[in-house]
Scaffold this active site. Sequence first.
Site, PDB file in Angstrom:
ATOM      1  N   TYR A 157       0.899  -1.296   0.049  1.00  0.00           N
ATOM      2  CA  TYR A 157      -0.081   0.199   0.053  1.00  0.00           C
ATOM      3  C   TYR A 157       0.828   1.401   0.195  1.00  0.00           C
ATOM      4  O   TYR A 157       0.594   2.217  -0.947  1.00  0.00           O
ATOM      5  CB  TYR A 157      -0.705  -0.021   1.079  1.00  0.00           C
ATOM      6  CG  TYR A 157      -1.941   1.226   1.444  1.00  0.00           C
ATOM      7  CD1 TYR A 157      -2.992   1.365   0.620  1.00  0.00           C
ATOM      8  CD2 TYR A 157      -1.640   2.143   2.497  1.00  0.00           C
ATOM      9  CE1 TYR A 157      -3.741   2.361   0.728  1.00  0.00           C
ATOM     10  CE2 TYR A 157      -2.688   3.174   2.644  1.00  0.00           C
ATOM     11  CZ  TYR A 157      -3.474   3.254   1.725  1.00  0.00           C
ATOM     12  OH  TYR A 157      -4.445   4.302   1.974  1.00  0.00           O
ATOM     13  N   LYS A 161       1.248   3.908  -3.062  1.00  0.00           N
ATOM     14  CA  LYS A 161       0.706   5.264  -2.796  1.00  0.00           C
ATOM     15  C   LYS A 161       1.929   6.329  -2.851  1.00  0.00           C
ATOM     16  O   LYS A 161       1.924   7.558  -3.508  1.00  0.00           O
ATOM     17  CB  LYS A 161       0.328   5.634  -1.201  1.00  0.00           C
ATOM     18  CG  LYS A 161      -1.307   4.919  -1.252  1.00  0.00           C
ATOM     19  CD  LYS A 161      -2.293   5.561  -2.028  1.00  0.00           C
ATOM     20  CE  LYS A 161      -3.614   5.017  -1.807  1.00  0.00           C
ATOM     21  NZ  LYS A 161      -4.597   5.907  -2.350  1.00  0.00           N
TER      22      LYS A 161
HETATM   23  N1  LIG Z   1      -9.801   5.593   5.602  1.00  0.00           N
HETATM   24  C1  LIG Z   1      -8.515   6.148   5.982  1.00  0.00           C
HETATM   25  O1  LIG Z   1      -7.954   6.287   7.077  1.00  0.00           O
HETATM   26  C2  LIG Z   1      -7.456   6.662   4.817  1.00  0.00           C
HETATM   27  C3  LIG Z   1      -6.277   7.135   5.144  1.00  0.00           C
HETATM   28  C4  LIG Z   1      -5.419   7.507   4.115  1.00  0.00           C
HETATM   29  C5  LIG Z   1      -5.778   7.279   2.686  1.00  0.00           C
HETATM   30  N2  LIG Z   1      -7.235   6.977   2.506  1.00  0.00           N
HETATM   31  C6  LIG Z   1      -7.351   6.667   0.931  1.00  0.00           C
HETATM   32  O2  LIG Z   1      -8.703   7.383   0.808  1.00  0.00           O
HETATM   33  C7  LIG Z   1      -9.287   6.859  -0.436  1.00  0.00           C
HETATM   34  C8  LIG Z   1     -10.525   6.176  -0.036  1.00  0.00           C
HETATM   35  O3  LIG Z   1     -10.579   5.229   1.083  1.00  0.00           O
HETATM   36  P1  LIG Z   1     -11.873   4.982   2.222  1.00  0.00           P
HETATM   37  O4  LIG Z   1     -11.046   4.802   3.335  1.00  0.00           O
HETATM   38  O5  LIG Z   1     -12.682   5.856   1.968  1.00  0.00           O
HETATM   39  O6  LIG Z   1     -12.291   3.469   1.450  1.00  0.00           O
HETATM   40  P2  LIG Z   1     -13.551   2.794   1.797  1.00  0.00           P
HETATM   41  O7  LIG Z   1     -14.481   3.493   2.786  1.00  0.00           O
HETATM   42  O8  LIG Z   1     -13.171   1.339   1.846  1.00  0.00           O
HETATM   43  O9  LIG Z   1     -14.246   2.894   0.376  1.00  0.00           O
HETATM   44  C9  LIG Z   1     -13.643   2.538  -0.834  1.00  0.00           C
HETATM   45  C10 LIG Z   1     -14.515   3.007  -2.163  1.00  0.00           C
HETATM   46  O10 LIG Z   1     -13.853   2.510  -3.135  1.00  0.00           O
HETATM   47  C11 LIG Z   1     -14.335   1.528  -3.949  1.00  0.00           C
HETATM   48  N3  LIG Z   1     -13.458   0.610  -4.382  1.00  0.00           N
HETATM   49  C12 LIG Z   1     -12.517  -0.243  -3.842  1.00  0.00           C
HETATM   50  N4  LIG Z   1     -12.073  -0.719  -4.681  1.00  0.00           N
HETATM   51  C13 LIG Z   1     -12.136  -0.452  -6.010  1.00  0.00           C
HETATM   52  C14 LIG Z   1     -11.725  -0.765  -7.062  1.00  0.00           C
HETATM   53  N5  LIG Z   1     -11.026  -1.754  -7.486  1.00  0.00           N
HETATM   54  N6  LIG Z   1     -12.312  -0.102  -8.257  1.00  0.00           N
HETATM   55  C15 LIG Z   1     -13.315   0.757  -8.014  1.00  0.00           C
HETATM   56  N7  LIG Z   1     -14.053   0.942  -6.884  1.00  0.00           N
HETATM   57  C16 LIG Z   1     -13.478   0.304  -5.711  1.00  0.00           C
HETATM   58  C17 LIG Z   1     -15.564   1.051  -2.859  1.00  0.00           C
HETATM   59  O11 LIG Z   1     -16.660   0.276  -3.254  1.00  0.00           O
HETATM   60  P3  LIG Z   1     -16.640  -1.254  -3.688  1.00  0.00           P
HETATM   61  O12 LIG Z   1     -16.049  -1.971  -2.921  1.00  0.00           O
HETATM   62  O13 LIG Z   1     -18.169  -1.568  -4.144  1.00  0.00           O
HETATM   63  O14 LIG Z   1     -15.796  -1.222  -5.063  1.00  0.00           O
HETATM   64  C18 LIG Z   1     -15.827   2.116  -2.025  1.00  0.00           C
HETATM   65  O15 LIG Z   1     -16.676   2.900  -2.853  1.00  0.00           O
HETATM   66  C19 LIG Z   1      -8.338   5.579  -0.777  1.00  0.00           C
HETATM   67  O16 LIG Z   1      -7.531   6.049  -1.845  1.00  0.00           O
HETATM   68  C20 LIG Z   1      -7.429   5.395   0.408  1.00  0.00           C
HETATM   69  O17 LIG Z   1      -6.117   4.782   0.155  1.00  0.00           O
HETATM   70  C21 LIG Z   1      -8.019   6.297   3.308  1.00  0.00           C
END
Ligand SMILES: NC(=O)c1ccc[n+]([C@@H]2O[C@H](COP(=O)([O-])OP(=O)(O)OC[C@H]3O[C@@H](n4cnc5c(N)ncnc54)[C@H](OP(=O)(O)O)[C@@H]3O)[C@@H](O)[C@H]2O)c1
Length: 262
Positions: A157, A161
Amino acid sequence: MTSSYGQYGLRGRAAAVTGATRGIGRAVARALADAGARVCVSARDPDEVRRTAEELDGVGLAGSVADPGHPEALTGLCLRTFGRLDVLVNNAATNRPYGPLMAADPDVWREAFTVNVEAPLRLVQCAWHGWMREHGGAVVNVCTEGAGHVGPGVGAYGTSKAALLHLTQQLAGELGPGVRVNSVSPGLVRTEMARFVWEPGEEEVAAGLPLGRIGEPRDVARAVLWLCSDEAEWITGADLLVDGGTRVRAAGTASRYHLPGA
Ligand SMILES: NC(=O)c1ccc[n+]([C@@H]2O[C@H](COP(=O)([O-])OP(=O)(O)OC[C@H]3O[C@@H](n4cnc5c(N)ncnc54)[C@H](OP(=O)(O)O)[C@@H]3O)[C@@H](O)[C@H]2O)c1
C-alpha cells in the site's frame, strides 16, 4: 439542491469520482454535487453505485478501476451524459496485500499497483484526451499520509501510494497550464478501509493527535473540493496533508512528558 459549497463555483461543471459509494469518495462526490457540479461515480458494487448516483442526481458506472476498459467507460459516460469532464478525483484504492514483504505474492502485490497507480494514470489519460487537453481541468489523487514513512504490514500500500504521489507531481509538470494535478494525503479517517485501525484504538489514536480526533470523510472532501475549485487556480503538483496533525504529533507527545526545558 441547496448548496453549502456554492462559493467554490463548480456550477455547470462535471466531475468523475472513483470509489464513490462510501467513505471518502462518497463524501467527495457529495461535496462536489453540493457545490453545483454534475457527478459521475464508480465502484464495484452495482447496487451501491445506482443508489449513490440517484442520491446525487448524477450517473454511475459499476466496475473495478483495475479493469483496463473502466477508465474509458467512466470518462465516456461523463462526457456523453454531461458533455464535459472538468474534474477527476482518483479515490478508489486497495490496501491489499497486507503483511511482511517477504511473504508477498508478486501477483497480488501487482494488484496494488494496478488499482492505486496504473488506474489513476489511465483515467487521467482518458480525461486528457477526451476533454481536458482542449478545455482544461483539475485532477486530485487521493494518496495517504502514510506514504511519507514506513509502517508494519503496509509495504504494498505504502509503496504504491508513494508512486501515486510521484505520479501526481510528474503529471502536474506535464499537463500545465491547462490542467492542474494535485493530491491529498489523509491521516486516519473513519471509513471501512481503515476500520481495523481505528475501531480497536480510536481513543488512544485521537489522544495522540494535535487536533484531538481521527478524521471524518468530510474533512478530506472539503480539501479535495477546494483543490478542484478555481480558488486553487495557482496550485499544481502539491500534496495537501489532511491528517489532524499526524505528521507533527511527535512534538506534542514530548511536551506532555514535561521534558527539561519544555
Ligand atoms: N480511511 C483512511 O484512514 C485513509 C487514510 C489514508 C488514505 N485513504 C485513502 O482514501 C481513499 C478512500 O478510502 P476509504 O477509506 O474511503 O475507503 P472505503 O470506505 O473502503 O471506500 C472505498 C470505495 O472505493 C470503492 N472501491 C474499492 N476498490 C475499488 C476498485 N478496485 N474499483 C473501483 N472502486 C473500488 C469501494 O466500493 P466497492 O467495494 O463497491 O468497489 C468504495 O466505494 C483511498 O484512496 C485510500 O487509500 C484512506
